[in-house]
Motif scaffolding. Structure first.
Motif, PDB file in Angstrom:
ATOM      1  N   ASP A  48     -20.326   2.950  27.745  1.00  0.00           N
ATOM      2  CA  ASP A  48     -19.443   2.558  28.846  1.00  0.00           C
ATOM      3  C   ASP A  48     -19.155   1.068  28.822  1.00  0.00           C
ATOM      4  N   VAL A  49     -20.133   0.297  28.400  1.00  0.00           N
ATOM      5  CA  VAL A  49     -19.959  -1.161  28.340  1.00  0.00           C
ATOM      6  C   VAL A  49     -18.842  -1.520  27.362  1.00  0.00           C
ATOM      7  N   ILE A  50     -18.886  -0.939  26.182  1.00  0.00           N
ATOM      8  CA  ILE A  50     -17.871  -1.228  25.164  1.00  0.00           C
ATOM      9  C   ILE A  50     -16.509  -0.716  25.603  1.00  0.00           C
ATOM     10  N   VAL A  51     -16.471   0.507  26.140  1.00  0.00           N
ATOM     11  CA  VAL A  51     -15.196   1.089  26.573  1.00  0.00           C
ATOM     12  C   VAL A  51     -14.568   0.247  27.674  1.00  0.00           C
ATOM     13  N   ASN A  52     -15.349  -0.114  28.686  1.00  0.00           N
ATOM     14  CA  ASN A  52     -14.821  -0.906  29.796  1.00  0.00           C
ATOM     15  C   ASN A  52     -14.369  -2.290  29.325  1.00  0.00           C
ATOM     16  N   PHE A  53     -15.133  -2.874  28.402  1.00  0.00           N
ATOM     17  CA  PHE A  53     -14.744  -4.181  27.872  1.00  0.00           C
ATOM     18  C   PHE A  53     -13.424  -4.088  27.118  1.00  0.00           C
ATOM     19  N   MET A  54     -13.295  -3.082  26.251  1.00  0.00           N
ATOM     20  CA  MET A  54     -12.073  -2.941  25.474  1.00  0.00           C
ATOM     21  C   MET A  54     -10.872  -2.628  26.367  1.00  0.00           C
ATOM     22  N   LEU A  55     -11.072  -1.823  27.407  1.00  0.00           N
ATOM     23  CA  LEU A  55      -9.986  -1.541  28.345  1.00  0.00           C
ATOM     24  C   LEU A  55      -9.559  -2.809  29.072  1.00  0.00           C
ATOM     25  N   SER A  56     -10.523  -3.676  29.378  1.00  0.00           N
ATOM     26  CA  SER A  56     -10.199  -4.930  30.071  1.00  0.00           C
ATOM     27  C   SER A  56      -9.447  -5.908  29.173  1.00  0.00           C
ATOM     28  N   MET A  57      -9.498  -5.654  27.852  1.00  0.00           N
ATOM     29  CA  MET A  57      -8.856  -6.565  26.901  1.00  0.00           C
ATOM     30  C   MET A  57      -7.471  -6.102  26.473  1.00  0.00           C
ATOM     31  N   THR A  58      -6.928  -5.090  27.155  1.00  0.00           N
ATOM     32  CA  THR A  58      -5.651  -4.526  26.711  1.00  0.00           C
ATOM     33  C   THR A  58      -4.440  -5.162  27.376  1.00  0.00           C
ATOM     34  N   GLN A  59      -4.659  -6.116  28.263  1.00  0.00           N
ATOM     35  CA  GLN A  59      -3.547  -6.703  29.002  1.00  0.00           C
ATOM     36  C   GLN A  59      -3.304  -8.163  28.609  1.00  0.00           C
ATOM     37  N   GLY A  60      -2.014  -8.504  28.471  1.00  0.00           N
ATOM     38  CA  GLY A  60      -1.610  -9.893  28.294  1.00  0.00           C
ATOM     39  C   GLY A  60      -2.257 -10.596  27.115  1.00  0.00           C
ATOM     40  N   TRP A  61      -2.645 -11.841  27.383  1.00  0.00           N
ATOM     41  CA  TRP A  61      -3.180 -12.692  26.322  1.00  0.00           C
ATOM     42  C   TRP A  61      -4.504 -12.168  25.775  1.00  0.00           C
ATOM     43  N   LYS A  62      -5.255 -11.397  26.573  1.00  0.00           N
ATOM     44  CA  LYS A  62      -6.522 -10.850  26.094  1.00  0.00           C
ATOM     45  C   LYS A  62      -6.298  -9.896  24.923  1.00  0.00           C
ATOM     46  N   TRP A  63      -5.239  -9.090  25.018  1.00  0.00           N
ATOM     47  CA  TRP A  63      -4.928  -8.171  23.919  1.00  0.00           C
ATOM     48  C   TRP A  63      -4.521  -8.949  22.673  1.00  0.00           C
ATOM     49  N   LEU A  64      -3.836 -10.055  22.877  1.00  0.00           N
ATOM     50  CA  LEU A  64      -3.462 -10.899  21.736  1.00  0.00           C
ATOM     51  C   LEU A  64      -4.699 -11.486  21.064  1.00  0.00           C
ATOM     52  N   VAL A  65      -5.704 -11.818  21.857  1.00  0.00           N
ATOM     53  CA  VAL A  65      -6.966 -12.307  21.284  1.00  0.00           C
ATOM     54  C   VAL A  65      -7.608 -11.217  20.437  1.00  0.00           C
ATOM     55  N   MET A  66      -7.618  -9.983  20.962  1.00  0.00           N
ATOM     56  CA  MET A  66      -8.186  -8.868  20.202  1.00  0.00           C
ATOM     57  C   MET A  66      -7.413  -8.629  18.909  1.00  0.00           C
ATOM     58  N   LEU A  67      -6.098  -8.661  18.989  1.00  0.00           N
ATOM     59  CA  LEU A  67      -5.279  -8.465  17.791  1.00  0.00           C
ATOM     60  C   LEU A  67      -5.506  -9.589  16.786  1.00  0.00           C
ATOM     61  N   GLY A  68      -5.670 -10.819  17.305  1.00  0.00           N
ATOM     62  CA  GLY A  68      -5.949 -11.938  16.421  1.00  0.00           C
ATOM     63  C   GLY A  68      -7.265 -11.760  15.688  1.00  0.00           C
ATOM     64  N   GLY A  69      -8.295 -11.308  16.419  1.00  0.00           N
ATOM     65  CA  GLY A  69      -9.586 -11.045  15.783  1.00  0.00           C
ATOM     66  C   GLY A  69      -9.499  -9.933  14.763  1.00  0.00           C
ATOM     67  N   PHE A  70      -8.726  -8.902  15.082  1.00  0.00           N
ATOM     68  CA  PHE A  70      -8.543  -7.791  14.144  1.00  0.00           C
ATOM     69  C   PHE A  70      -7.833  -8.253  12.883  1.00  0.00           C
ATOM     70  N   MET A  71      -6.817  -9.093  13.041  1.00  0.00           N
ATOM     71  CA  MET A  71      -6.083  -9.591  11.879  1.00  0.00           C
ATOM     72  C   MET A  71      -6.959 -10.475  11.005  1.00  0.00           C
ATOM     73  N   LEU A  72      -7.842 -11.254  11.622  1.00  0.00           N
ATOM     74  CA  LEU A  72      -8.780 -12.074  10.849  1.00  0.00           C
ATOM     75  C   LEU A  72      -9.732 -11.189  10.050  1.00  0.00           C
ATOM     76  N   ALA A  73     -10.247 -10.136  10.694  1.00  0.00           N
ATOM     77  CA  ALA A  73     -11.149  -9.216  10.000  1.00  0.00           C
ATOM     78  C   ALA A  73     -10.431  -8.523   8.854  1.00  0.00           C
ATOM     79  N   THR A  74      -9.158  -8.165   9.090  1.00  0.00           N
ATOM     80  CA  THR A  74      -8.358  -7.523   8.044  1.00  0.00           C
ATOM     81  C   THR A  74      -8.159  -8.458   6.864  1.00  0.00           C
ATOM     82  N   SER A  75      -7.779  -9.701   7.169  1.00  0.00           N
ATOM     83  CA  SER A  75      -7.551 -10.684   6.107  1.00  0.00           C
ATOM     84  C   SER A  75      -8.813 -10.930   5.302  1.00  0.00           C
ATOM     85  N   TYR A  76      -9.951 -11.038   6.007  1.00  0.00           N
ATOM     86  CA  TYR A  76     -11.217 -11.274   5.312  1.00  0.00           C
ATOM     87  C   TYR A  76     -11.577 -10.101   4.409  1.00  0.00           C
ATOM     88  N   ALA A  77     -11.435  -8.888   4.923  1.00  0.00           N
ATOM     89  CA  ALA A  77     -11.790  -7.697   4.133  1.00  0.00           C
ATOM     90  C   ALA A  77     -10.900  -7.577   2.906  1.00  0.00           C
TER      91      ALA A  77
END
Length: 233
Positions: A48-77
């Motif tokens: 529930d902690v992870i789910v609630n955290f990820m749901l809280s990150m789906t709006q506005g600039w927070k989602w952009l932060v998540m996408l930025g982190g995902f893109m960094l992980a993608t680039s590194y991999a």
């Protein structure tokens, strides 16, 4: 993602048996990535902690932060699997990328399951995605046509998509059904391109980098196929 290894025997220069073995290894690793994704996703959705955290990150600039982190992980991999021939390091990078995909999918899969009160919608989207992936890949493997010319168009398309996603997140507007349809077409083009690289660009030992590229395109297609299915309900 293109092969940067030097002094490698290209698959296209190898025997039919070597190519068949390479295809088997590559698609086995794609299947392994999917199974690992399912395992990661199952474990993440139990928290529930992870789910609630990820749901809280789906709006506005927070989602952009998540996408930025995902893109960094993608680039590194991607850069890691292409810069080393050490299979252990390649597997670690592949697993990291699968985990990053599982993280970014948490809110979408949770909403798909929560609002329908079952996993039926997810299963239907997965079946359609797999069928499209197999069909598109078969076009390249059967015809052996070089689709490398798609690279420029895909690059432009992805930059436009990223711009629209950023604008939507910042200004709060829904990109809608047609954006998801367009992204499915873009993902289909990416599968064509990655499969073409599989046939024409990779070396005989590059099955892990090849699998990572195909897995990335597969997951992009799944995201937007599922988004389309969700828009119906």
């Amino acid at each position: 993602m293109e092969n940067t290894f030097d002094n490698k025997t290209l698959l296209i220069e190898s025997t039919d048996q070597v190519r068949v073995d390479f295809y088997k290894k590559t698609y086995t690793h794609v299947a392994g990535g999917v199974l690992l994704f399912v395992l990661f996703e199952y474990l993440l959705l139990q928290s529930d902690v992870i789910v609630n955290f990820m749901l809280s990150m789906t709006q506005g600039w927070k989602w952009l932060v998540m996408l930025g982190g995902f893109m960094l992980a993608t680039s590194y991999a991607e850069s890691t699997v292409m810069k080393t021939s050490d299979k252990n390091i390649q597997y670690m990078a592949f697993a990291l990328y699968v985990f990053a995909q599982a993280i970014i999918f948490v809110p979408l899969l949770y909403m798909a399951i929560f609002y329908t009160e079952s996993a039926a919608l997810v299963q239907q989207a997965a079946i359609v995605t797999l069928a499209l992936f197999v069909g598109i890949s078969a076009v390249v493997l059967v015809t052996k046509k070089d689709f490398s010319f798609l690279k420029a168009g895909l690059t432009v398309g992805f930059f436009i998509a990223i711009g629209l996603i950023i604008a939507g997140a910042l200004f709060g507007f829904d990109l809608g059904l047609w954006f998801s349809v367009a992204m499915c077409l873009l993902a289909g083009g990416s599968i064509l391109y990655q499969t073409s690289n599989l046939v024409n660009k990779f070396g005989t030992e590059d099955y892990i980098p090849a699998a990572l590229g195909l897995f990335a395109s597969l997951m992009l297609l799944f995201w937007y196929v599922l988004s389309i299915f969700m828009s119906r309900d």
